[in-house]
Every structure is written in C-alpha cells, then in structure tokens.
Design an enzyme around this catalytic site. Structure first.
Site, mmCIF file in Angstrom:
data_model
loop_
_atom_site.group_PDB
_atom_site.id
_atom_site.type_symbol
_atom_site.label_atom_id
_atom_site.label_comp_id
_atom_site.label_asym_id
_atom_site.label_seq_id
_atom_site.Cartn_x
_atom_site.Cartn_y
_atom_site.Cartn_z
ATOM 1 N N ARG A 35 -2.043 0.528 -8.153
ATOM 2 C CA ARG A 35 -1.992 1.631 -9.132
ATOM 3 C C ARG A 35 -0.560 1.817 -9.636
ATOM 4 O O ARG A 35 0.258 2.481 -9.012
ATOM 5 C CB ARG A 35 -2.544 2.918 -8.495
ATOM 6 C CG ARG A 35 -4.069 2.874 -8.335
ATOM 7 C CD ARG A 35 -4.600 3.981 -7.485
ATOM 8 N NE ARG A 35 -4.302 3.800 -6.072
ATOM 9 C CZ ARG A 35 -4.737 4.611 -5.108
ATOM 10 N NH1 ARG A 35 -5.484 5.650 -5.409
ATOM 11 N NH2 ARG A 35 -4.429 4.377 -3.852
ATOM 12 N N TYR A 59 -15.186 -3.517 9.432
ATOM 13 C CA TYR A 59 -13.842 -2.903 9.395
ATOM 14 C C TYR A 59 -13.151 -3.133 10.746
ATOM 15 O O TYR A 59 -11.981 -3.529 10.794
ATOM 16 C CB TYR A 59 -13.915 -1.409 9.066
ATOM 17 C CG TYR A 59 -12.536 -0.765 9.103
ATOM 18 C CD1 TYR A 59 -11.553 -1.130 8.185
ATOM 19 C CD2 TYR A 59 -12.202 0.172 10.088
ATOM 20 C CE1 TYR A 59 -10.272 -0.567 8.235
ATOM 21 C CE2 TYR A 59 -10.934 0.736 10.138
ATOM 22 C CZ TYR A 59 -9.972 0.362 9.214
ATOM 23 O OH TYR A 59 -8.702 0.900 9.277
ATOM 24 N N ASP A 117 -2.395 -7.052 -6.561
ATOM 25 C CA ASP A 117 -3.510 -6.929 -5.618
ATOM 26 C C ASP A 117 -3.264 -7.949 -4.500
ATOM 27 O O ASP A 117 -3.115 -9.147 -4.792
ATOM 28 C CB ASP A 117 -4.812 -7.254 -6.380
ATOM 29 C CG ASP A 117 -6.068 -7.023 -5.541
ATOM 30 O OD1 ASP A 117 -6.034 -7.255 -4.318
ATOM 31 O OD2 ASP A 117 -7.091 -6.625 -6.135
ATOM 32 N N VAL A 118 -3.233 -7.512 -3.254
ATOM 33 C CA VAL A 118 -2.926 -8.447 -2.155
ATOM 34 C C VAL A 118 -3.975 -9.553 -2.013
ATOM 35 O O VAL A 118 -3.730 -10.556 -1.346
ATOM 36 C CB VAL A 118 -2.731 -7.739 -0.783
ATOM 37 C CG1 VAL A 118 -1.513 -6.854 -0.766
ATOM 38 C CG2 VAL A 118 -3.985 -6.977 -0.353
ATOM 39 N N THR A 141 -5.781 10.745 5.074
ATOM 40 C CA THR A 141 -5.228 10.090 3.879
ATOM 41 C C THR A 141 -6.382 9.917 2.892
ATOM 42 O O THR A 141 -7.425 10.547 3.049
ATOM 43 C CB THR A 141 -4.667 8.696 4.242
ATOM 44 O OG1 THR A 141 -5.775 7.893 4.692
ATOM 45 C CG2 THR A 141 -3.609 8.765 5.339
ATOM 46 N N GLY A 192 0.827 -1.217 0.000
ATOM 47 C CA GLY A 192 0.000 0.000 0.000
ATOM 48 C C GLY A 192 0.849 1.248 0.000
ATOM 49 O O GLY A 192 0.571 2.199 0.742
ATOM 50 N N GLY A 221 -1.148 7.718 1.171
ATOM 51 C CA GLY A 221 -1.323 7.752 2.619
ATOM 52 C C GLY A 221 -0.117 7.313 3.426
ATOM 53 O O GLY A 221 1.026 7.719 3.165
ATOM 54 N N PRO A 242 -2.944 3.440 14.367
ATOM 55 C CA PRO A 242 -3.280 4.863 14.325
ATOM 56 C C PRO A 242 -4.772 5.108 14.545
ATOM 57 O O PRO A 242 -5.618 4.287 14.209
ATOM 58 C CB PRO A 242 -2.899 5.286 12.898
ATOM 59 C CG PRO A 242 -2.175 4.115 12.289
ATOM 60 C CD PRO A 242 -2.658 2.903 13.018
ATOM 61 N N PHE A 292 -8.058 7.323 2.933
ATOM 62 C CA PHE A 292 -8.851 6.313 3.634
ATOM 63 C C PHE A 292 -10.365 6.589 3.550
ATOM 64 O O PHE A 292 -11.148 5.694 3.203
ATOM 65 C CB PHE A 292 -8.397 6.278 5.108
ATOM 66 C CG PHE A 292 -9.142 5.338 5.988
ATOM 67 C CD1 PHE A 292 -8.769 4.011 6.092
ATOM 68 C CD2 PHE A 292 -10.230 5.764 6.739
ATOM 69 C CE1 PHE A 292 -9.461 3.134 6.927
ATOM 70 C CE2 PHE A 292 -10.929 4.904 7.570
ATOM 71 C CZ PHE A 292 -10.533 3.581 7.662
HETATM 72 P P1 NDP Z 1 -5.022 5.038 1.763
HETATM 73 O O1 NDP Z 1 -6.334 4.781 1.116
HETATM 74 O O2 NDP Z 1 -4.393 6.364 1.550
HETATM 75 O O3 NDP Z 1 -3.964 3.912 1.366
HETATM 76 C C1 NDP Z 1 -4.341 2.564 1.267
HETATM 77 C C2 NDP Z 1 -3.249 1.810 0.541
HETATM 78 O O4 NDP Z 1 -3.598 0.417 0.504
HETATM 79 C C3 NDP Z 1 -3.077 2.271 -0.892
HETATM 80 O O5 NDP Z 1 -1.717 2.398 -1.204
HETATM 81 C C4 NDP Z 1 -3.710 1.159 -1.693
HETATM 82 O O6 NDP Z 1 -3.023 1.008 -2.928
HETATM 83 C C5 NDP Z 1 -3.455 -0.059 -0.815
HETATM 84 N N1 NDP Z 1 -4.417 -1.110 -1.094
HETATM 85 C C6 NDP Z 1 -5.750 -1.088 -0.867
HETATM 86 N N2 NDP Z 1 -6.323 -2.200 -1.334
HETATM 87 C C7 NDP Z 1 -5.327 -2.948 -1.883
HETATM 88 C C8 NDP Z 1 -5.290 -4.195 -2.545
HETATM 89 N N3 NDP Z 1 -6.404 -4.914 -2.753
HETATM 90 N N4 NDP Z 1 -4.107 -4.665 -2.982
HETATM 91 C C9 NDP Z 1 -2.975 -3.944 -2.802
HETATM 92 N N5 NDP Z 1 -2.943 -2.759 -2.173
HETATM 93 C C10 NDP Z 1 -4.106 -2.258 -1.734
HETATM 94 O O7 NDP Z 1 -5.269 4.793 3.321
HETATM 95 P P2 NDP Z 1 -4.277 4.816 4.590
HETATM 96 O O8 NDP Z 1 -2.913 5.202 4.219
HETATM 97 O O9 NDP Z 1 -4.974 5.577 5.629
HETATM 98 O O10 NDP Z 1 -4.334 3.273 5.007
HETATM 99 C C11 NDP Z 1 -3.186 2.471 5.208
HETATM 100 C C12 NDP Z 1 -3.452 1.524 6.368
HETATM 101 O O11 NDP Z 1 -3.633 2.278 7.550
HETATM 102 C C13 NDP Z 1 -4.676 0.652 6.194
HETATM 103 O O12 NDP Z 1 -4.394 -0.648 6.669
HETATM 104 C C14 NDP Z 1 -5.708 1.330 7.123
HETATM 105 O O13 NDP Z 1 -6.663 0.420 7.596
HETATM 106 C C15 NDP Z 1 -4.786 1.805 8.222
HETATM 107 N N6 NDP Z 1 -5.297 2.849 9.083
HETATM 108 C C16 NDP Z 1 -5.698 4.058 8.556
HETATM 109 C C17 NDP Z 1 -6.170 5.051 9.410
HETATM 110 C C18 NDP Z 1 -6.700 6.348 8.898
HETATM 111 O O14 NDP Z 1 -7.425 7.022 9.660
HETATM 112 N N7 NDP Z 1 -6.371 6.766 7.687
HETATM 113 C C19 NDP Z 1 -6.168 4.854 10.852
HETATM 114 C C20 NDP Z 1 -5.778 3.539 11.271
HETATM 115 C C21 NDP Z 1 -5.327 2.605 10.425
HETATM 116 P P3 NDP Z 1 -3.735 0.725 -4.335
HETATM 117 O O15 NDP Z 1 -5.124 1.287 -4.273
HETATM 118 O O16 NDP Z 1 -2.854 1.415 -5.334
HETATM 119 O O17 NDP Z 1 -3.694 -0.747 -4.477
HETATM 120 C C1 8X3 Z 2 -9.067 4.092 10.691
HETATM 121 C C2 8X3 Z 2 -9.478 4.834 11.906
HETATM 122 O O1 8X3 Z 2 -11.530 5.532 13.276
HETATM 123 O O2 8X3 Z 2 -11.620 5.837 10.860
HETATM 124 O O3 8X3 Z 2 -8.651 2.804 11.021
HETATM 125 O O4 8X3 Z 2 -11.745 3.634 11.825
HETATM 126 S S1 8X3 Z 2 -11.184 4.950 11.960
#
Ligand code: NDP
Ligand code: 8X3
Length: 250
Positions: free
Chosen positions: A34, A150, A57-58, A185, A8, A12, A180, A187
């Site tokens: 992407r 989630y 894709d994971v 991001t 990922g 973000g 976090p 997200f």
């Molecule tokens: P983003 O949406 O900015 O980033 C998500 C990343 O995951 C992207 O790079 C995306 O890449 C990749 N991804 C998603 N689906 C797939 C897939 N099927 N295969 C491969 N890669 C994938 O979100 P964040 O940076 O916020 O999220 C990163 C992590 O942090 C996640 O695990 C999220 O749950 C966690 N998190 C986020 C929080 C928040 O508030 N933002 C708080 C707590 C945890 P691509 O689409 O190019 O494949």
């Molecule tokens: C992302 C944080 O609170 O949006 O893991 O679920 S929250």
C-alpha cells in the site's frame, strides 16, 4: 547509524517497529504494497531519520530482487532485516479450506520471506555482519483448530529461522525469531476478509498484545551486545496461556 529493512511496514507490528526504530535513530527501508501508507509513514518519520520506501508484493520474486537492487547507495547496506510481512487468510477446517487462501499464506509468509532473505543475505555475507529477525508466531509452536495452513506457514518460519542460523553460523550474522501470541493489529481484519466485527471479537474480553509491545521486543533484540543472539523468543498476552486458552472476561 544502522539501516533496517522492515517488510510489512504499512500496519501493525511492522509499522510500530518502524516508528520505534526511527525514534531510536535507525535509517529505515519501509516495504509494503500500500504505497499511500508508505508515503504517509515516510513523511511522518523523515523528521526523525532517513527513510527510503520500496513498494512491492513479496510474492513477486522478480520485483523483490529488482527493488533490493534499486536501493540507493546510502541505503544499500542493510544491517537489520525484519522479515515481518505476512498474514492469515481464513480460519477453516482443512476439509473446507480455500485453495487461494492456502496459496496466499504459503506464498507470502514462507516464500516471500525466503525471497527477501535471498536478496539481502549476500550483502551481509560480504560484510560478515548483519541481523535477521524472522517474525514467527505462537502458531508456529502449536497447531490450533482451523489454523492448519497458517500454522504450517509459521512452523516453516520456525524451521527457516533455525536453518538460517545453522547455515550462516561462522559469518558474523545474527539470526533469531520473535514469536508473538495474540496481537491487536489488522491481522484479524485480513484473516476474516474485512469482517470487522468478527475481527474485533478476537481481542475482546482481555488485554491483547499491542504492536508497540512487539516493536519494543524487536528493539531489545537488536540492541543486545553483538555476541548476544536472541535465537527464539515467544511472547503472549498475560491472559493467554496457549493458542486455545485465553482468559476472556464476558
Ligand atoms: P497486519 O495485517 O497489521 O500487517 C501485515 C503486514 O504485512 C502489512 O504491512 C502488509 O502490508 C504486509 N503484507 C501482507 N501481505 C503482503 C505481501 N503480499 N507483500 C508485501 N507485504 C505484505 O498484521 P500484523 O502486524 O499482525 O502481522 C505482521 C506479522 O506478524 C505477520 O507475519 C503475522 O503472521 C505475524 N504475527 C501476528 C500476530 C497477531 O496476532 N497479530 C501474532 C503472531 C505473529 P501491505 O498490505 O501494505 O502489503
Ligand atoms: C497470530 C496469532 O493465534 O491468531 O499468529 O494465530 S494467532
């Protein structure tokens, strides 16, 4: 020079971690779906360090193992695995939940993390060294309204993080989670399926964590002396006290 594989890394937290690691001189394996973003980031970071990209894709377990097996010799030793790829899909009461959303969250956040780990752990075991950082969430510590699946996926990350640490104990491999709270991001764009206004509102009225803040913490975690393993770290914006209590100014 250590090699880090970050899932990922197209946006973000993963992207910010890649940028921080590049500046600090880590070799990088950048992963995501992407490919244009991966290519762009590679060209930006190649001035700092060696970068290899893996576009997959994971959820696709065959592809996960093929891509890891395809790593060129100079990137084969993965010292640090950042299990970061993941997202929330939807925010609905369980009775209205969309089955495709449930599948996506469990397949990506849980099973995808397991597939990558399964592909990387044998090399770490062989070398009796390595560091796995699992990106959990405050959502894996406390369930909030409409968070149901989630939250379940992030509770699973918490359990897998603990399980990995227990089962890999004695093999010189560090395992820990970074959890976090609200981080600004893409997200919420993903959670609300491209409804940007709705997504923006999530982070309005308070100072949310920035992805660079989490990258800073991940860098701190991986640069502790080798006998120090940060097992579980939770971080929230100062304005956040729990998943449901955020001090927002109108
Ligand atoms: P983003 O949406 O900015 O980033 C998500 C990343 O995951 C992207 O790079 C995306 O890449 C990749 N991804 C998603 N689906 C797939 C897939 N099927 N295969 C491969 N890669 C994938 O979100 P964040 O940076 O916020 O999220 C990163 C992590 O942090 C996640 O695990 C999220 O749950 C966690 N998190 C986020 C929080 C928040 O508030 N933002 C708080 C707590 C945890 P691509 O689409 O190019 O494949
Ligand atoms: C992302 C944080 O609170 O949006 O893991 O679920 S929250």
């Amino acid at each position: 020079m250590k090699t880090a594989l970050i899932t990922g890394s197209t946006s973000g937290i993963g992207k910010s971690t890649a940028i921080r690691f590049a500046v600090e001189g880590f070799k990088l394996i950048l992963c995501g779906r992407r490919s244009d973003r991966l290519e762009q980031l590679k060209s930006e970071l190649s001035v700092e360090t060696s970068v290899h990209i893996l576009n997959f894709d994971v959820r696709n377990k065959i592809e996960v193992f093929e891509k890891i097996a395809s790593l060129p010799e100079e990137f084969r030793q993965v010292d640090i695995l950042v299990n970061n790829a993941g997202n929330a899909h939807g925010l609905d009461p369980i009775q209205d939940g969309n089955i495709e959303d449930w599948d996506a969250m469990l397949d990506i956040n849980v099973k995808g993390l397991l597939y990558i780990s399964k592909a990387i752990i044998p090399g770490m075991l062989e070398r009796q060294a390595g560091h796995i950082i699992n990106i959990g969430s405050t959502a894996g510590k406390e369930v909030y309204p409409n968070g149901n699946v989630y939250c379940a996926s992030k509770y699973a990350v918490d359990a897998i993080n603990q399980g990995m640490r227990i089962d890999l104990n004695g093999n010189g491999i560090r395992v820990g989670a970074v959890n976090p709270g609200l981080t600004e991001t893409e997200f919420s764009d993903v959670r609300f399926k491209g409804d940007i206004d709705k997504a923006k509102k999530v982070y309005q009225g308070f100072k949310a964590l920035q992805p660079e803040d989490i990258a800073d913490i991940i860098h701190f975690v991986v640069t502790r002396p080798y006998h120090v393993n940060i097992a579980d770290l939770t971080v929230m914006p100062t304005a956040q006290a729990s998943s449901t209590l955020v001090n927002k100014k109108a």
